[in-house]
Design a protein around this motif. Structure first.
Motif, PDB file in Angstrom:
ATOM      1  N   GLY A 136       0.887  -1.175   0.101  1.00  0.00           N
ATOM      2  CA  GLY A 136      -0.107   0.013   0.005  1.00  0.00           C
ATOM      3  C   GLY A 136       0.966   1.349  -0.051  1.00  0.00           C
ATOM      4  N   ALA A 137       0.330   2.291   0.023  1.00  0.00           N
ATOM      5  CA  ALA A 137       0.901   3.626   0.261  1.00  0.00           C
ATOM      6  C   ALA A 137       1.238   4.170   1.616  1.00  0.00           C
ATOM      7  N   ASP A 138       2.275   4.813   1.885  1.00  0.00           N
ATOM      8  CA  ASP A 138       2.523   5.491   2.987  1.00  0.00           C
ATOM      9  C   ASP A 138       2.622   6.889   3.001  1.00  0.00           C
ATOM     10  N   LEU A 139       1.678   7.491   3.294  1.00  0.00           N
ATOM     11  CA  LEU A 139       1.441   9.007   3.490  1.00  0.00           C
ATOM     12  C   LEU A 139       1.953   9.839   4.679  1.00  0.00           C
ATOM     13  N   SER A 140       2.746  10.880   4.462  1.00  0.00           N
ATOM     14  CA  SER A 140       3.012  11.554   5.573  1.00  0.00           C
ATOM     15  C   SER A 140       3.056  12.893   5.112  1.00  0.00           C
ATOM     16  N   MET A 141       3.163  13.978   6.290  1.00  0.00           N
ATOM     17  CA  MET A 141       3.093  15.242   5.965  1.00  0.00           C
ATOM     18  C   MET A 141       4.372  16.039   6.851  1.00  0.00           C
ATOM     19  N   THR A 142       4.766  17.542   6.308  1.00  0.00           N
ATOM     20  CA  THR A 142       5.432  18.128   7.089  1.00  0.00           C
ATOM     21  C   THR A 142       4.738  19.746   6.860  1.00  0.00           C
ATOM     22  N   ALA A 143       5.020  20.359   7.857  1.00  0.00           N
ATOM     23  CA  ALA A 143       4.535  21.915   7.727  1.00  0.00           C
ATOM     24  C   ALA A 143       5.695  22.771   8.406  1.00  0.00           C
ATOM     25  N   SER A 144       5.742  23.974   7.598  1.00  0.00           N
ATOM     26  CA  SER A 144       6.768  24.908   8.324  1.00  0.00           C
ATOM     27  C   SER A 144       6.036  26.415   7.706  1.00  0.00           C
ATOM     28  N   VAL A 145       6.552  27.411   8.405  1.00  0.00           N
ATOM     29  CA  VAL A 145       6.148  28.593   8.216  1.00  0.00           C
ATOM     30  C   VAL A 145       7.290  29.423   7.737  1.00  0.00           C
ATOM     31  N   SER A 146       7.153  30.652   6.915  1.00  0.00           N
ATOM     32  CA  SER A 146       8.168  31.639   6.785  1.00  0.00           C
ATOM     33  C   SER A 146       8.620  32.539   7.914  1.00  0.00           C
ATOM     34  N   ASP A 147       7.767  32.665   8.977  1.00  0.00           N
ATOM     35  CA  ASP A 147       8.205  33.474   9.881  1.00  0.00           C
ATOM     36  C   ASP A 147       7.165  33.172  11.014  1.00  0.00           C
ATOM     37  N   PRO A 167       5.527   1.519  -0.456  1.00  0.00           N
ATOM     38  CA  PRO A 167       5.675   1.183  -1.889  1.00  0.00           C
ATOM     39  C   PRO A 167       4.861   1.132  -3.040  1.00  0.00           C
ATOM     40  N   GLY A 168       3.476   1.373  -2.447  1.00  0.00           N
ATOM     41  CA  GLY A 168       2.568   1.341  -3.610  1.00  0.00           C
ATOM     42  C   GLY A 168       2.025   2.972  -3.739  1.00  0.00           C
ATOM     43  N   GLU A 169       1.386   2.988  -4.964  1.00  0.00           N
ATOM     44  CA  GLU A 169       0.897   4.194  -5.521  1.00  0.00           C
ATOM     45  C   GLU A 169      -0.401   4.776  -4.522  1.00  0.00           C
ATOM     46  N   ALA A 170      -0.414   5.813  -4.475  1.00  0.00           N
ATOM     47  CA  ALA A 170      -1.781   6.483  -3.630  1.00  0.00           C
ATOM     48  C   ALA A 170      -2.530   7.232  -4.711  1.00  0.00           C
ATOM     49  N   SER A 171      -3.802   7.180  -4.891  1.00  0.00           N
ATOM     50  CA  SER A 171      -4.588   8.017  -5.482  1.00  0.00           C
ATOM     51  C   SER A 171      -5.736   8.549  -4.702  1.00  0.00           C
ATOM     52  N   GLY A 172      -6.547   9.587  -5.241  1.00  0.00           N
ATOM     53  CA  GLY A 172      -7.502  10.350  -4.267  1.00  0.00           C
ATOM     54  C   GLY A 172      -7.101  10.854  -3.285  1.00  0.00           C
ATOM     55  N   VAL A 173      -5.688  11.637  -3.322  1.00  0.00           N
ATOM     56  CA  VAL A 173      -4.875  12.252  -2.493  1.00  0.00           C
ATOM     57  C   VAL A 173      -5.733  13.644  -2.021  1.00  0.00           C
ATOM     58  N   VAL A 174      -5.797  13.893  -1.048  1.00  0.00           N
ATOM     59  CA  VAL A 174      -6.729  15.224  -0.615  1.00  0.00           C
ATOM     60  C   VAL A 174      -5.975  15.681   0.896  1.00  0.00           C
ATOM     61  N   VAL A 175      -5.788  17.027   0.740  1.00  0.00           N
ATOM     62  CA  VAL A 175      -5.108  17.703   2.050  1.00  0.00           C
ATOM     63  C   VAL A 175      -6.111  18.681   2.418  1.00  0.00           C
ATOM     64  N   SER A 176      -6.516  18.818   3.511  1.00  0.00           N
ATOM     65  CA  SER A 176      -7.301  19.523   4.157  1.00  0.00           C
ATOM     66  C   SER A 176      -6.729  20.318   5.318  1.00  0.00           C
ATOM     67  N   ALA A 177      -7.205  21.544   5.675  1.00  0.00           N
ATOM     68  CA  ALA A 177      -6.832  22.358   6.669  1.00  0.00           C
ATOM     69  C   ALA A 177      -8.117  22.265   7.591  1.00  0.00           C
ATOM     70  N   SER A 178      -7.806  21.957   8.875  1.00  0.00           N
ATOM     71  CA  SER A 178      -8.845  21.725   9.917  1.00  0.00           C
ATOM     72  C   SER A 178      -8.514  22.313  11.279  1.00  0.00           C
ATOM     73  N   THR A 205      -3.010  11.774  -7.672  1.00  0.00           N
ATOM     74  CA  THR A 205      -2.082  10.642  -7.575  1.00  0.00           C
ATOM     75  C   THR A 205      -0.881  10.894  -7.112  1.00  0.00           C
ATOM     76  N   LEU A 206      -0.307  10.070  -6.071  1.00  0.00           N
ATOM     77  CA  LEU A 206       1.054  10.169  -5.772  1.00  0.00           C
ATOM     78  C   LEU A 206       1.637   8.965  -5.810  1.00  0.00           C
ATOM     79  N   ALA A 207       2.842   8.714  -6.698  1.00  0.00           N
ATOM     80  CA  ALA A 207       3.481   7.465  -6.842  1.00  0.00           C
ATOM     81  C   ALA A 207       4.533   7.431  -5.743  1.00  0.00           C
ATOM     82  N   ALA A 208       4.942   6.241  -5.399  1.00  0.00           N
ATOM     83  CA  ALA A 208       5.914   6.028  -4.425  1.00  0.00           C
ATOM     84  C   ALA A 208       7.045   6.851  -4.681  1.00  0.00           C
ATOM     85  N   GLY A 209       7.440   7.629  -3.538  1.00  0.00           N
ATOM     86  CA  GLY A 209       8.592   8.317  -3.465  1.00  0.00           C
ATOM     87  C   GLY A 209       8.254   9.759  -4.045  1.00  0.00           C
ATOM     88  N   ALA A 210       6.881  10.139  -4.402  1.00  0.00           N
ATOM     89  CA  ALA A 210       6.573  11.459  -4.950  1.00  0.00           C
ATOM     90  C   ALA A 210       6.037  12.273  -3.898  1.00  0.00           C
TER      91      ALA A 210
END
Length: 840
Positions: A136-147, A167-178, A205-210
């Motif tokens: 399957g896919a393994d999605l992760s996130m980072t966030a930073s700010v300019s100031d 190692p798998g491809e992920a489709s239907g990827v959505v990022v939301s602010a909550s 869609t995000l390929a593995a490593g993308a």
């Protein structure tokens, strides 16, 4: 939680270069990600690695001149030969049936061009969460700010990166602010590939490593600290270490972009221990600093200007010698900040540190973005202070505990709210020499978890970094690790199978008053948990300790509870959860009694004993009685911080100071305030005799030498009792002070027939959540109690109805936003007003 090192985001300079200009090849560290067991009893393990170089490094399998890429015994088990930059997870899988350390499960890696070898061994500690076939896919996130420390009204840019580690491809990827705070507004956004609509980004869609990068413009509308949470979901595949949609910030499907307009706390105030054995010394340090500021102001001496780290004398290299802290702390910090030396050198006399260096990273407008605090301690010892434990004694609040990744390893990240509303995102770690060479690197929630034993060669490096955002703190840590790793061989313990464990149930904050310990307990498990408070209390400073134990059930939503422990100075206790989980540890204390004098040769006899006035509606006791006697050549002082760390407290509900005292000589009674620190304080004079006397000093009688200002009690920090000797030769003195209390003298009477006075009191003040509005009426009548802001606008009406004569109480709304307000009581033609502060 999976975070990419801020070093990779371009906040600091790239890797060091060799003398000939070629980039030095840094060590590539293998790591065991997880171990699983198959039905036939054999084991499998997933391996990954971390490449600190900024480029791909090629190293063939096997062993050759200057390199090694093989398993113990010379096996080739499918390990990679091309090593990509950064942290790479679940790169390949091996199968084995052997005990730890034997043939077939130890990967030996020495990159071509590097002189440092690293190993990773898979044992038999299998985990049910280790998946054999990772498709399957393994999605992760980072966030930073300019100031991370902007001004109100400014718009900052948050950079959010979502990555598929495969190692798998992920489709239907959505990022939301909550959970967007009311103090900020999202005004726009764009991305490298997807579409943006409001607070939702459709990646696709995000390929593995993308990966995909999102830029979000956030306007700062208020002074409050704010964190915008982002979460990634995908419709095509399950994420093995995340639960999409659950909002749990302990999983890597979430990231937060944080800003703190009030900036973070400073390095010169950091690094404070607070266990009972050091309380008096730390109280004396506070007093010494206050006296030094007052003396400097009297002499007209301006504070010394800050010195840039870059302007300090050149530091020596560390290789082959004891660590030199100056080689580790970066001269410049994140968001264009410059490092200034702010070392609290007075801690060297009262802690186990053998060397200290602290730096504040300031922007051109003076805003503090981040802080680094480094200490060396003797072999086998860690620095006494951990921010997770000790800051809560200073009135701070531990909002959350999670992991952040820096340079491929996992570090404990604390979100701490300071009493004045400032926010610290803090990371701590240690590095210590290992047997056989190299340094071990580790980060743990509690100092007791470090695998450091006495007798190890050389000292221990202890680092604390904190800032106005998680990425600011991580950026400083990344730079320190880079400097350290360039000079010593680092072996991280805080990753893979040995990543730090975190407490799922912990104390956010608490306070002690009049025999009651109030605690706010967080529960992050999602289900009710039974925990045990197990610790001890001391009735006076450095007194004998008495054990206690209480068991409570903490609901999934958390718990506010009060432990009745009797009159005490301090309490230290573990929060022991159900078997197998990490325990929290908390130390809380009252304000401290301490003393000092004008000459180190003075002979002083100091003692504290339990006791004090009884609390009531009109009386705030200052607990415990203190005595100071001896001989002094010039002066001696007895001091009492009203709150831990001599933090300011609003005492405008009272109008007098009262106490009993006996002794010898004339005594100056001083009430110190934040707003008069460094100036002549407000004071009154009393004469002591061998017989105890009761003194009552109205606030209106407190004076300064110029007589220009009237005393106001909105920011009281400590009490002081001074005796002076103007004869030159040491002279005897004695000050025995008991039953100290602040009171509303208009309302206190011992006569049984006295009528109830008209009075108003809000406590605690400042408050963060629960607070009571108490008032008393001399006669029945219509009453209005309301909360207004400083512009006079009504925020809440607590009561507007008839009340009987006597005392009454109302709850201050928990929904009241942070800020400063006025509580106004009206009864007929009479009115009273109290200023209050609501903390974030």
């Amino acid at each position: 939680m999976r975070f990419v090192s801020l070093l990779l985001l371009g906040l600091f300079a790239p890797a060091a270069l060799a003398a000939d200009g070629a980039e030095t090849v840094k060590k590539i560290s293998p790591v065991v990600e997880c171990i699983g067991q198959q039905p036939d009893g054999t084991y499998f393990a997933w391996y990954g690695y971390y490449n600190r170089n900024s480029v791909t490094v090629s190293t063939p399998t096997g062993s050759g001149p200057g390199y090694a890429n093989t398993f113990k015994g010379g096996a080739d088990l499918g390990q990679p030969t091309e090593f990509l930059p950064g942290r790479q997870r679940h790169v390949f899988r091996i199968e084995y049936n052997a005990a730890p350390g034997s043939h077939g499960n130890t990967w030996i890696l020495k990159a071509q061009g590097s002189n440092r070898q690293a190993t990773a061994t898979a044992g038999t500690n299998a985990s049910p969460n280790c998946i054999y076939d990772r498709s399957g896919a393994d999605l992760s996130m980072t966030a930073s700010v300019s100031d991370p420390a902007p001004e109100v009204g400014e718009t900052v840019q948050a950079m959010v990166v979502v990555r598929n580690d495969g190692p798998g491809e992920a489709s239907g990827v959505v990022v939301s602010a909550s959970d967007v705070p009311a103090s900020v507004t999202i005004v726009g956004g764009s991305s490298t590939r997807g579409s943006v609509s409001g607070t939702t980004w459709t990646v696709g869609t995000l390929a593995a490593g993308a990966s995909d990068t999102l830029w979000v413009d956030v306007r700062i509308d208020a002074e409050d600290a704010a964190a915008v949470a982002f979460e990634v979901t995908a419709s095509s595949a399950s994420d093995p270490d995340s639960t999409p949609g659950n909002g749990a910030d302990g999983e890597d499907d979430q990231a937060t972009a944080a800003v703190t307009p009030a900036a973070s706390s400073g390095g010169n105030d950091g690094g404070l221990e607070s266990d009972g054995s050091l309380a008096t010394l730390l109280g004396r340090r506070t007093v010494d600093r206050m006296l030094a500021r007052s003396e400097a102001a009297r002499l007209g001496v301006a504070p010394a200007p800050l010195v840039r780290l870059a302007d300090l004398p050149a530091a020596r290299t560390m290789r082959g010698r004891a660590l030199d802290l100056q080689t580790l702390l970066p001269a410049d910090g994140p968001a264009g900040a410059t490092g200034f030396q702010t070392t609290p050198e007075d801690l060297l006399q009262i802690t186990n540190a053998t060397a200290l260096l602290a730096a504040d990273y300031l922007q051109p407008d003076g805003d503090r973005v981040a802080v680094a605090f480094a200490a060396l301690t003797p072999a086998g010892e860690t620095y006494d202070h951990t921010k997770a434990i000790c800051d809560r004694v200073m009135g701070s609040r531990l909002e959350s505990v999670r992991l952040v990744e820096v340079d491929g390893a996992e570090f404990v990240l604390l979100h701490v709210t300071r009493p004045d509303g400032r926010v610290d995102y803090a990371i701590s770690f240690v590095a210590y020499p290992e047997v056989g060479g190299g340094y071990a690197l580790d980060s743990r929630f509690r100092a007791e978890e470090y695998a450091i034993t006495p007798g190890q060669a050389d000292g221990v490096l202890n680092v604390q970094a904190w800032g106005a955002s998680p990425d600011a703190a991580a950026a400083v840590v990344a730079e320190i690790l880079g400097a350290l790793g360039d000079q010593v061989d680092l072996a991280p313990r805080n990753w893979g199978l040995t990543a730090p464990a975190l407490p799922a149930v912990f104390v956010r904050g608490g306070e002690y008053a009049s025999g009651a310990l109030r605690l706010d307990v967080a529960n992050t498990t999602g289900t009710a948990q039974t925990i045990t408070f197990s610790g001890s209390t001391a009735p006076v400073e450095e007194g004998e300790r008495t054990p206690f134990e209480r068991t409570v059930t903490v609901p999934a939503s958390g718990l506010e509870t009060t432990l009745s422990l009797g009159s005490l100075f301090d309490v230290g206790f573990s929060v022991v959860p159900e078997a197998g989980a990490v325990a929290d540890y908390v130390y809380l204390a009252d304000g401290v009694w301490t003393y000092t004098s004008g000459d180190v040769a003075d002979a002083l006899d100091y003692a504290v004993e339990a006791g004090g006035a009884e609390p009531s509606f009109y009386v705030r006791p200052v607990e415990r009685n203190a005595r100071l006697a001896g001989t002094a050549a010039s002066w001696a002082g007895l001091f009492r911080g009203i709150q831990p760390g001599s933090r300011p407290v609003d005492l405008t509900a009272y109008d007098a100071l009262a106490f009993e005292a006996r002794g010898e000589g004339r005594v100056q009674v001083v009430i110190e305030k934040t707003s008069t620190n460094g100036l002549e304080p407000f004071h009154a004079w009393i004469d002591l005799t061998d017989e105890a006397q009761t003194f009552e000093i109205p606030f209106a009688d407190l004076r300064r030498g110029d007589g220009a200002a009237a005393f106001s009690a909105e920011d009281v920090t400590l009490l002081a009792f001074y005796t002076y000797n103007e004869g030159g030769a040491p002279a005897p003195f004695e000050m025995d002070v008991r039953d100290v209390r602040f009171l509303n003298a208009r309302s206190v009477s011992t006569a049984p027939e006295a009528e109830t006075a008209f009075a108003l009191l809000v406590a605690p003040n400042p408050s963060r959540d629960a607070a009571r509005v108490q008032f008393a009426l001399p006669e029945a009548g219509d009453v209005t109690v309301e909360v207004v802001d400083l512009l006079g606008r009504r925020v809440a009406t607590l009561a507007d109805r008839p009340f009987s004569a006597g005392p009454h109480s109302l709850d201050l709304p928990r929904s009241l936003a942070s800020g400063t307000y006025l509580v106004r009581l009206r009864a007929g033609r009479d009115a009273l007003v109290q200023r209050i502060t609501r903390l974030p």
